[in-house]
Design a protein around this motif. Structure first.
Motif, PDB file in Angstrom:
ATOM      1  N   TRP A  48      30.124  17.505  34.710  1.00 21.21           N
ATOM      2  CA  TRP A  48      30.807  18.483  34.345  1.00 21.21           C
ATOM      3  C   TRP A  48      29.712  19.699  35.035  1.00 21.21           C
ATOM      4  CZ3 TRP A  48      35.368  21.139  34.584  1.00 21.21           C
ATOM      5  CH2 TRP A  48      35.542  21.862  35.071  1.00 21.21           C
ATOM      6  N   ASP A  88      33.622  16.868  36.988  1.00 19.53           N
ATOM      7  CA  ASP A  88      35.145  16.189  36.118  1.00 19.53           C
ATOM      8  C   ASP A  88      35.054  14.696  36.076  1.00 19.53           C
ATOM      9  OD1 ASP A  88      36.727  16.609  33.945  1.00 19.53           O
ATOM     10  OD2 ASP A  88      38.311  17.849  34.707  1.00 19.53           O
ATOM     11  N   ASP A 135      39.076  11.638  34.290  1.00 23.19           N
ATOM     12  CA  ASP A 135      38.734  13.543  34.383  1.00 23.19           C
ATOM     13  C   ASP A 135      39.123  13.772  32.619  1.00 23.19           C
ATOM     14  OD1 ASP A 135      41.427  14.122  34.270  1.00 23.19           O
ATOM     15  OD2 ASP A 135      40.880  14.444  36.148  1.00 23.19           O
ATOM     16  N   GLY A 136      38.411  14.933  32.558  1.00 27.21           N
ATOM     17  CA  GLY A 136      39.140  15.020  30.746  1.00 27.21           C
ATOM     18  C   GLY A 136      40.247  15.748  30.834  1.00 27.21           C
TER      19      GLY A 136
END
Length: 174
Positions: free
Chosen positions: A20, A23, A49-50
């Protein structure tokens, strides 16, 4: 030469920046759906990524291979040729997914939003780049390269949802 993946794993500050605002997490390389490239070339998930998106190396070789990004909503596009180029994208324009027009103006507006929440973003980015030995190009150059790779090479890297045989939609249309 040491791999960049190994360098990211060893450099905590760089890894944190990539997670972050980049991401990009090397511990999320499994895509939620069974997919393949229409060309039949090898596809190797190596990060994610999240939101459930995945970064894939395409074809044979190492970290110099083309990289395809697939989101969890059925969109995909090549985003870089090789890991160094991907890391420059993530370091310079971590908001790249929202730069649909690939313009510096659009990127500046998105950067301003990120800087409101993270005023130390430029300093963190510079430290991460230095730790990885990566030179940072200008935002406009990074966006121009993203456009070139995503739009011009997109038809060569069509991702297909294997069970249904449906291709993913291009992430970028212009």
């Amino acid at each position: 030469m040491e791999s960049l993946i190994a360098a990211v794993r060893e450099q905590d500050e760089a890894a944190r920046f990539l997670v972050w605002p980049g991401d990009f997490d090397l511990d999320r390389g499994d895509h939620v759906e069974e997919v393949h490239l229409a060309s039949g070339a090898t596809l190797e998930g190596f990060a994610g990524d999240g939101a459930g998106g995945t970064y894939f190396f395409c074809g044979e070789g190492g970290e110099e291979r083309p990289i395809l990004y697939a989101d969890s909503e059925g969109g995909a596009a090549p985003v870089a040729i090789g890991l160094p180029e991907l890391l420059r994208l993530l370091l310079v324009v971590p908001w790249w997914r929202d730069c649909q027009a690939f313009t510096a103006e659009e990127s500046r507006e998105l950067a301003a939003e990120y800087l409101e929440d993270m005023p130390d973003l430029p300093a963190r980015r510079d430290r991460a780049a230095a730790a990885l030995g990566i030179d940072l190009p200008a935002q406009a150059d990074v966006l121009a390269r993203l456009r070139e790779v995503a739009v011009r090479m997109g038809e060569d890297f069509v991702l297909v949802l294997t069970p249904e045989g449906h291709p993913y939609e291009p992430l970028f249309t212009n």
